[in-house]
Design a protein around this motif. Structure first.
Motif, mmCIF file in Angstrom:
data_model
loop_
_atom_site.group_PDB
_atom_site.id
_atom_site.type_symbol
_atom_site.label_atom_id
_atom_site.label_comp_id
_atom_site.label_asym_id
_atom_site.label_seq_id
_atom_site.Cartn_x
_atom_site.Cartn_y
_atom_site.Cartn_z
ATOM 1 N N ALA A 286 21.720 70.476 5.363
ATOM 2 C CA ALA A 286 22.907 68.849 6.597
ATOM 3 C C ALA A 286 23.738 69.417 7.211
ATOM 4 C CB ALA A 286 22.770 68.336 5.259
ATOM 5 N N LEU A 287 24.656 70.475 7.119
ATOM 6 C CA LEU A 287 25.442 71.347 7.075
ATOM 7 C C LEU A 287 25.703 72.147 8.646
ATOM 8 C CD1 LEU A 287 27.944 72.852 4.391
ATOM 9 C CD2 LEU A 287 28.631 71.093 5.774
ATOM 10 N N GLN A 288 23.538 72.512 8.673
ATOM 11 C CA GLN A 288 23.889 73.292 10.090
ATOM 12 C C GLN A 288 22.850 72.277 10.966
ATOM 13 O OE1 GLN A 288 21.609 76.546 8.904
ATOM 14 N NE2 GLN A 288 22.546 76.935 6.834
ATOM 15 N N GLN A 289 22.988 70.915 10.360
ATOM 16 C CA GLN A 289 22.675 70.041 11.677
ATOM 17 C C GLN A 289 23.456 68.760 13.237
ATOM 18 O OE1 GLN A 289 19.424 69.093 11.483
ATOM 19 N NE2 GLN A 289 19.638 70.753 9.972
ATOM 20 N N PRO A 290 23.564 69.196 14.033
ATOM 21 C CA PRO A 290 24.575 68.302 14.691
ATOM 22 C C PRO A 290 25.275 67.675 14.213
ATOM 23 C CG PRO A 290 21.875 69.009 15.839
ATOM 24 C CD PRO A 290 21.992 69.332 14.297
ATOM 25 N N ASP A 291 24.690 67.165 13.462
ATOM 26 C CA ASP A 291 25.226 65.432 13.616
ATOM 27 C C ASP A 291 26.025 65.639 11.669
ATOM 28 O OD1 ASP A 291 22.945 65.766 11.547
ATOM 29 O OD2 ASP A 291 22.809 63.280 11.391
ATOM 30 N N TYR A 292 26.397 66.764 11.806
ATOM 31 C CA TYR A 292 27.493 67.393 10.301
ATOM 32 C C TYR A 292 28.633 66.523 9.933
ATOM 33 C CZ TYR A 292 30.419 70.092 11.793
ATOM 34 O OH TYR A 292 32.124 70.696 13.170
ATOM 35 N N LEU A 293 29.603 66.025 10.820
ATOM 36 C CA LEU A 293 30.248 65.569 10.887
ATOM 37 C C LEU A 293 30.147 63.688 9.884
ATOM 38 C CD1 LEU A 293 32.254 67.228 13.505
ATOM 39 C CD2 LEU A 293 32.856 67.073 11.546
ATOM 40 N N THR A 294 28.842 63.823 10.705
ATOM 41 C CA THR A 294 29.448 61.811 10.869
ATOM 42 C C THR A 294 28.084 61.073 9.474
ATOM 43 O OG1 THR A 294 27.303 61.992 12.258
ATOM 44 C CG2 THR A 294 29.717 61.108 12.900
ATOM 45 N N ALA A 295 27.131 62.895 9.752
ATOM 46 C CA ALA A 295 26.031 62.643 8.171
ATOM 47 C C ALA A 295 26.641 62.537 7.412
ATOM 48 C CB ALA A 295 24.909 63.013 9.027
ATOM 49 N N LEU A 296 27.631 63.614 6.992
ATOM 50 C CA LEU A 296 27.889 64.381 5.618
ATOM 51 C C LEU A 296 29.685 64.635 5.405
ATOM 52 C CD1 LEU A 296 27.069 65.705 2.597
ATOM 53 C CD2 LEU A 296 26.931 67.454 3.719
ATOM 54 N N ILE A 297 30.041 65.429 6.173
ATOM 55 C CA ILE A 297 31.574 65.600 6.032
ATOM 56 C C ILE A 297 32.315 64.222 5.684
ATOM 57 C CG2 ILE A 297 33.399 66.694 6.788
ATOM 58 C CD1 ILE A 297 31.331 68.491 5.676
ATOM 59 N N ALA A 298 32.125 63.225 6.904
ATOM 60 C CA ALA A 298 32.729 62.421 7.055
ATOM 61 C C ALA A 298 32.550 61.188 5.605
ATOM 62 C CB ALA A 298 32.623 60.918 8.431
ATOM 63 N N LYS A 299 31.918 61.198 4.762
ATOM 64 C CA LYS A 299 31.161 60.608 3.924
ATOM 65 C C LYS A 299 31.422 61.316 2.631
ATOM 66 C CE LYS A 299 27.985 57.895 6.540
ATOM 67 N NZ LYS A 299 26.283 57.560 7.177
ATOM 68 N N MET A 300 31.834 62.648 2.675
ATOM 69 C CA MET A 300 31.747 63.233 1.244
ATOM 70 C C MET A 300 33.018 63.155 0.203
ATOM 71 S SD MET A 300 32.964 67.085 2.305
ATOM 72 C CE MET A 300 34.618 67.655 2.932
ATOM 73 N N TYR A 301 34.173 61.848 1.446
ATOM 74 C CA TYR A 301 35.805 61.867 0.846
ATOM 75 C C TYR A 301 35.231 60.800 -0.043
ATOM 76 C CZ TYR A 301 37.475 65.215 4.166
ATOM 77 O OH TYR A 301 37.799 66.405 4.529
ATOM 78 N N THR A 302 35.112 60.850 -1.602
ATOM 79 C CA THR A 302 34.727 59.819 -2.453
ATOM 80 C C THR A 302 35.099 60.560 -3.581
ATOM 81 O OG1 THR A 302 32.968 57.737 -2.709
ATOM 82 C CG2 THR A 302 32.426 59.613 -1.960
ATOM 83 N N ASN A 303 35.569 59.685 -4.692
ATOM 84 C CA ASN A 303 35.348 60.040 -6.382
ATOM 85 C C ASN A 303 34.531 59.049 -6.474
ATOM 86 O OD1 ASN A 303 37.301 61.555 -5.808
ATOM 87 N ND2 ASN A 303 38.736 60.649 -6.333
ATOM 88 N N SER A 304 33.516 58.263 -5.722
ATOM 89 C CA SER A 304 31.746 57.310 -6.735
ATOM 90 C C SER A 304 31.652 57.850 -7.211
ATOM 91 C CB SER A 304 32.398 56.382 -5.567
ATOM 92 O OG SER A 304 31.408 56.474 -4.428
ATOM 93 N N VAL A 305 31.043 59.389 -6.219
ATOM 94 C CA VAL A 305 30.390 59.754 -6.592
ATOM 95 C C VAL A 305 30.116 60.984 -8.271
ATOM 96 C CG1 VAL A 305 27.841 60.973 -6.929
ATOM 97 C CG2 VAL A 305 29.232 59.223 -5.527
ATOM 98 N N ALA A 306 30.600 60.433 -9.552
ATOM 99 C CA ALA A 306 30.431 61.165 -10.058
ATOM 100 C C ALA A 306 29.236 61.959 -11.315
ATOM 101 C CB ALA A 306 31.879 61.020 -10.772
ATOM 102 N N HIS A 307 28.549 61.075 -11.490
ATOM 103 C CA HIS A 307 27.409 61.928 -12.984
ATOM 104 C C HIS A 307 25.916 61.926 -11.885
ATOM 105 C CE1 HIS A 307 25.377 61.194 -16.051
ATOM 106 N NE2 HIS A 307 25.953 61.625 -16.959
ATOM 107 N N TYR A 308 25.471 62.304 -12.017
ATOM 108 C CA TYR A 308 23.856 62.221 -11.303
ATOM 109 C C TYR A 308 23.251 62.175 -12.113
ATOM 110 C CZ TYR A 308 20.315 65.112 -8.845
ATOM 111 O OH TYR A 308 18.394 65.173 -7.673
ATOM 112 N N SER A 309 22.307 61.797 -11.635
ATOM 113 C CA SER A 309 21.081 60.839 -11.583
ATOM 114 C C SER A 309 19.767 61.258 -10.299
ATOM 115 C CB SER A 309 21.524 59.630 -11.727
ATOM 116 O OG SER A 309 20.115 58.835 -12.018
#
Length: 274
Positions: A142-165
């Motif tokens: 995902a980091l290597q895609q042209p839209d990495y900023l909008t698709a991932l980086i902009a959305k990673m700043y959250t503490n709401s995802v704390a448990h894997y499922s």
């Protein structure tokens, strides 16, 4: 050939040079492994990135939370923290090439001959090797895609995802992977990530929290886990199959280098700023 693993450099380039000189590091025959957080806080973030990029195949790097944050700052998603001393780096004509190089770095590295795994913050105790590879590789792609900023980086700043499922959305699975591999310190009994406590273990007053590496794990101790991120514990762990290498150089302590073949730690104290 020698393998050296270095803790969080955090822009402390002068100290990095000194500790590598102590061991006679030779990039033509040796390999330098870095646990991430190459930049921020110290005065030499630009020089640190330029150096690791120049090492090419003689360096094996993983991304830390500060490295990922740089992608967001450079992409105008977030503002730089003045304490991070990123001005010279962001103003450099090399910044575009350095960011593109960072985007190619993974979230984990393996040394299968020695059963060594390296990440920035650790590995979720319930993850096996195939899960680590799969989830981390998805983020790397995902980091290597042209839209990495909008698709991932902009959305990673959250503490709401704390448990894997398995029920998480594909985006939330990526965010959990980033949170676990680059931000993890303490876990709740059910494995949920805590994002607040950064204290040394003996000072943590929440009885529900325990260090991630004390939970029953699939990969440890059969694998040696190399990590950084947690300067407060100053490398103090209770297993020979754990190498905690963040010893707070940027906070005035020292930079730690682990020489794999001799199982020795070499340190360099933080230099006094003139």
């Amino acid at each position: 050939m020698a393998n050296y693993f270095v803790g969080d450099v955090q822009g402390c380039f002068d100290e990095l040079e000194l500790v590598l000189n102590k061991v006679g590091f030779n990039p033509s025959i040796d390999c330098l492994w870095a646990v991430g957080d190459l930049i921020a806080r110290g005065q030499g973030s630009l020089q640190t990135l330029q150096y690791f990029k120049s090492l090419q195949g003689s360096a094996k790097v993983v991304l830390g939370n500060h490295d990922l944050h740089l992608l967001g700052v450079h992409g105008k998603i977030k503002r730089a923290n003045p304490k991070d001393n990123l001005g010279e780096l962001l103003a450099s004509p090399d910044i575009g090439a350095l960011v593109d190089w960072l985007r190619l770095q993974p979230l984990y590295q393996e040394y299968p001959e020695q059963n060594i795994l390296m990440t920035h913050a650790g590995i979720p105790p319930l993850w096996d090797l195939s899960t680590l590879r799969n989830k981390a590789d998805i983020v790397a792609e995902a980091l290597q895609q042209p839209d990495y900023l909008t698709a991932l980086i902009a959305k990673m700043y959250t503490n709401s995802v704390a448990h894997y499922s398995d029920d998480l959305s594909e985006l939330d699975k990526k965010i959990y992977t980033i949170n676990a591999l680059t931000r993890m310190r303490y876990l709740y009994p059910d494995g949920r990530l805590d994002f607040d406590c950064k204290l040394p273990i003996e000072q943590c007053d929440n009885p529900q929290l325990s260090p991630w590496f004390t939970h029953h794990a699939i990969l440890h101790p059969e694998h040696t886990l190399v990590f950084g991120h947690w300067a407060a514990i100053m490398g103090e762990v209770n297993s020979p199959a754990l190498q905690a290498l963040d010893t707070g150089c940027c906070w005035g302590e020292h930079l730690t280098l682990w020489h794999l073949e001799s199982d020795q730690k070499i340190t360099q104290n933080k230099l006094k700023e003139s």
